[in-house]
Scaffold this motif. Structure first.
Motif, PDB file in Angstrom:
ATOM      1  N   TYR A  25       0.841  -1.190   0.000  1.00 51.24           N
ATOM      2  CA  TYR A  25       0.000   0.000   0.000  1.00 51.24           C
ATOM      3  C   TYR A  25       0.880   1.245   0.000  1.00 51.24           C
ATOM      4  O   TYR A  25       1.790   1.366   0.828  1.00 51.24           O
ATOM      5  N   TYR A  26       0.577   2.141  -0.918  1.00 53.43           N
ATOM      6  CA  TYR A  26       1.320   3.382  -1.066  1.00 53.43           C
ATOM      7  C   TYR A  26       0.405   4.571  -0.824  1.00 53.43           C
ATOM      8  O   TYR A  26      -0.757   4.544  -1.238  1.00 53.43           O
ATOM      9  N   CYS A  27       0.923   5.599  -0.196  1.00 51.57           N
ATOM     10  CA  CYS A  27       0.185   6.846  -0.199  1.00 51.57           C
ATOM     11  C   CYS A  27       0.883   7.807  -1.153  1.00 51.57           C
ATOM     12  O   CYS A  27       2.091   7.690  -1.426  1.00 51.57           O
ATOM     13  N   ALA A  28       0.102   8.720  -1.673  1.00 49.86           N
ATOM     14  CA  ALA A  28       0.606   9.672  -2.653  1.00 49.86           C
ATOM     15  C   ALA A  28      -0.145  10.979  -2.504  1.00 49.86           C
ATOM     16  O   ALA A  28      -1.286  10.995  -2.023  1.00 49.86           O
ATOM     17  N   ALA A  29       0.496  12.060  -2.917  1.00 47.89           N
ATOM     18  CA  ALA A  29      -0.085  13.392  -2.762  1.00 47.89           C
ATOM     19  C   ALA A  29      -0.129  14.113  -4.098  1.00 47.89           C
ATOM     20  O   ALA A  29       0.819  14.022  -4.892  1.00 47.89           O
ATOM     21  N   CYS A  37      -7.337  12.114  -7.061  1.00 46.37           N
ATOM     22  CA  CYS A  37      -6.105  11.332  -7.054  1.00 46.37           C
ATOM     23  C   CYS A  37      -6.016  10.491  -8.319  1.00 46.37           C
ATOM     24  O   CYS A  37      -6.709   9.482  -8.439  1.00 46.37           O
ATOM     25  N   TYR A  38      -5.191  10.889  -9.223  1.00 51.88           N
ATOM     26  CA  TYR A  38      -4.983  10.170 -10.473  1.00 51.88           C
ATOM     27  C   TYR A  38      -3.549   9.687 -10.486  1.00 51.88           C
ATOM     28  O   TYR A  38      -2.613  10.475 -10.371  1.00 51.88           O
ATOM     29  N   GLU A  39      -3.387   8.403 -10.677  1.00 49.73           N
ATOM     30  CA  GLU A  39      -2.081   7.775 -10.455  1.00 49.73           C
ATOM     31  C   GLU A  39      -0.947   8.537 -11.125  1.00 49.73           C
ATOM     32  O   GLU A  39       0.115   8.749 -10.539  1.00 49.73           O
ATOM     33  N   PHE A  40      -1.142   8.959 -12.363  1.00 47.95           N
ATOM     34  CA  PHE A  40      -0.038   9.581 -13.101  1.00 47.95           C
ATOM     35  C   PHE A  40       0.016  11.081 -12.884  1.00 47.95           C
ATOM     36  O   PHE A  40       0.836  11.763 -13.492  1.00 47.95           O
ATOM     37  N   GLY A  41      -0.826  11.584 -11.988  1.00 50.22           N
ATOM     38  CA  GLY A  41      -0.798  13.006 -11.681  1.00 50.22           C
ATOM     39  C   GLY A  41      -0.368  13.323 -10.266  1.00 50.22           C
ATOM     40  O   GLY A  41      -0.450  14.466  -9.832  1.00 50.22           O
ATOM     41  N   MET A  42       0.085  12.279  -9.545  1.00 41.99           N
ATOM     42  CA  MET A  42       0.486  12.505  -8.167  1.00 41.99           C
ATOM     43  C   MET A  42       1.895  13.109  -8.125  1.00 41.99           C
ATOM     44  O   MET A  42       2.781  12.720  -8.872  1.00 41.99           O
ATOM     45  N   ASN A  43       2.079  14.048  -7.219  1.00 41.04           N
ATOM     46  CA  ASN A  43       3.363  14.750  -7.129  1.00 41.04           C
ATOM     47  C   ASN A  43       4.391  13.988  -6.283  1.00 41.04           C
ATOM     48  O   ASN A  43       5.585  14.021  -6.572  1.00 41.04           O
ATOM     49  N   TYR A  44       3.905  13.360  -5.219  1.00 43.77           N
ATOM     50  CA  TYR A  44       4.813  12.672  -4.290  1.00 43.77           C
ATOM     51  C   TYR A  44       4.263  11.285  -3.964  1.00 43.77           C
ATOM     52  O   TYR A  44       3.050  11.107  -3.868  1.00 43.77           O
ATOM     53  N   TRP A  45       5.184  10.357  -3.737  1.00 43.66           N
ATOM     54  CA  TRP A  45       4.839   8.989  -3.390  1.00 43.66           C
ATOM     55  C   TRP A  45       5.660   8.532  -2.188  1.00 43.66           C
ATOM     56  O   TRP A  45       6.830   8.879  -2.059  1.00 43.66           O
ATOM     57  N   GLY A  46       5.021   7.720  -1.346  1.00 44.39           N
ATOM     58  CA  GLY A  46       5.766   7.034  -0.311  1.00 44.39           C
ATOM     59  C   GLY A  46       6.361   5.751  -0.861  1.00 44.39           C
ATOM     60  O   GLY A  46       6.132   5.388  -2.014  1.00 44.39           O
ATOM     61  N   LYS A  47       7.109   5.062  -0.012  1.00 43.89           N
ATOM     62  CA  LYS A  47       7.777   3.835  -0.442  1.00 43.89           C
ATOM     63  C   LYS A  47       6.920   2.596  -0.234  1.00 43.89           C
ATOM     64  O   LYS A  47       7.281   1.510  -0.703  1.00 43.89           O
ATOM     65  N   GLY A  48       5.825   2.750   0.465  1.00 40.22           N
ATOM     66  CA  GLY A  48       4.895   1.652   0.609  1.00 40.22           C
ATOM     67  C   GLY A  48       5.035   0.878   1.913  1.00 40.22           C
ATOM     68  O   GLY A  48       6.083   0.886   2.558  1.00 40.22           O
ATOM     69  N   THR A  49       3.937   0.222   2.270  1.00 38.41           N
ATOM     70  CA  THR A  49       3.920  -0.658   3.435  1.00 38.41           C
ATOM     71  C   THR A  49       3.153  -1.925   3.056  1.00 38.41           C
ATOM     72  O   THR A  49       2.118  -1.844   2.393  1.00 38.41           O
ATOM     73  N   LEU A  50       3.679  -3.068   3.447  1.00 36.94           N
ATOM     74  CA  LEU A  50       3.114  -4.344   3.020  1.00 36.94           C
ATOM     75  C   LEU A  50       1.993  -4.780   3.958  1.00 36.94           C
ATOM     76  O   LEU A  50       2.167  -4.818   5.178  1.00 36.94           O
ATOM     77  N   VAL A  51       0.876  -5.129   3.348  1.00 32.87           N
ATOM     78  CA  VAL A  51      -0.254  -5.709   4.080  1.00 32.87           C
ATOM     79  C   VAL A  51      -0.452  -7.129   3.570  1.00 32.87           C
ATOM     80  O   VAL A  51      -0.628  -7.336   2.367  1.00 32.87           O
ATOM     81  N   THR A  52      -0.408  -8.071   4.478  1.00 34.00           N
ATOM     82  CA  THR A  52      -0.616  -9.471   4.125  1.00 34.00           C
ATOM     83  C   THR A  52      -1.793 -10.000   4.933  1.00 34.00           C
ATOM     84  O   THR A  52      -1.781  -9.945   6.155  1.00 34.00           O
ATOM     85  N   VAL A  53      -2.780 -10.510   4.204  1.00 37.01           N
ATOM     86  CA  VAL A  53      -3.968 -11.065   4.857  1.00 37.01           C
ATOM     87  C   VAL A  53      -3.952 -12.567   4.653  1.00 37.01           C
ATOM     88  O   VAL A  53      -3.951 -13.049   3.513  1.00 37.01           O
ATOM     89  N   SER A  54      -3.939 -13.302   5.737  1.00 35.80           N
ATOM     90  CA  SER A  54      -3.888 -14.763   5.666  1.00 35.80           C
ATOM     91  C   SER A  54      -5.296 -15.347   5.825  1.00 35.80           C
ATOM     92  O   SER A  54      -6.144 -14.790   6.506  1.00 35.80           O
ATOM     93  N   SER A  55      -5.480 -16.504   5.183  1.00 36.15           N
ATOM     94  CA  SER A  55      -6.815 -17.140   5.226  1.00 36.15           C
ATOM     95  C   SER A  55      -6.960 -18.025   6.451  1.00 36.15           C
ATOM     96  O   SER A  55      -6.014 -18.312   7.145  1.00 36.15           O
TER      97      SER A  55
END
Length: 122
Positions: free
Chosen positions: A94-98, A104-122
């Motif tokens: 999961y990434y946040c962007a500004a 919020c349009y993916e190719f129009g975001m000015n800044y991006w974070g590096k992301g954080t992993l979310v893992t959901v187990s069954s």
């Protein structure tokens, strides 16, 4: 230079909850729209949620509507994504962007974070 740092990811069982945080610095936070995006293994990145500057409009991906809630704390320069009723299909980085625009349009975001992993187990 604007910076975004995500936190709160981790491993959770299906049906559980997580709250992601995105801490911003280096730009006028309250004047920016902030979005959450995610990228699952082998899939393209997709927009999950967005909170627009100005009117605070909130938008959600159909598959997370009713389960995820985005919020913005301008005093703390932080955006949150509360994720409930998680399922295995929510597993992704999961990434946040500004954006200095409306929405919020993916190719129009000015800044991006590096992301954080979310893992959901069954």
């Amino acid at each position: 230079e604007g910076q975004l740092v995500e936190s709160g990811g981790g491993l959770v069982q299906a049906g559980g909850s997580l709250r992601l945080s995105c801490a911003a610095s280096g730009f006028p936070f309250e004047d920016y729209s902030i979005g959450w995006f995610r990228q699952a293994p082998g899939k393209e990145r997709e927009g999950v949620s967005c909170i627009s500057h100005g009117d605070g409009r909130k938008d959600y991906l159909d598959s997370v509507e009713g389960r995820f809630t985005i919020s913005k704390d301008n005093a703390k320069n932080t955006v949150y994504l509360q994720m409930n009723s998680l399922n295995t299909e929510d597993t992704a980085v999961y990434y946040c962007a500004a954006s200095d625009g409306y929405g919020c349009y993916e190719f129009g975001m000015n800044y991006w974070g590096k992301g954080t992993l979310v893992t959901v187990s069954s």
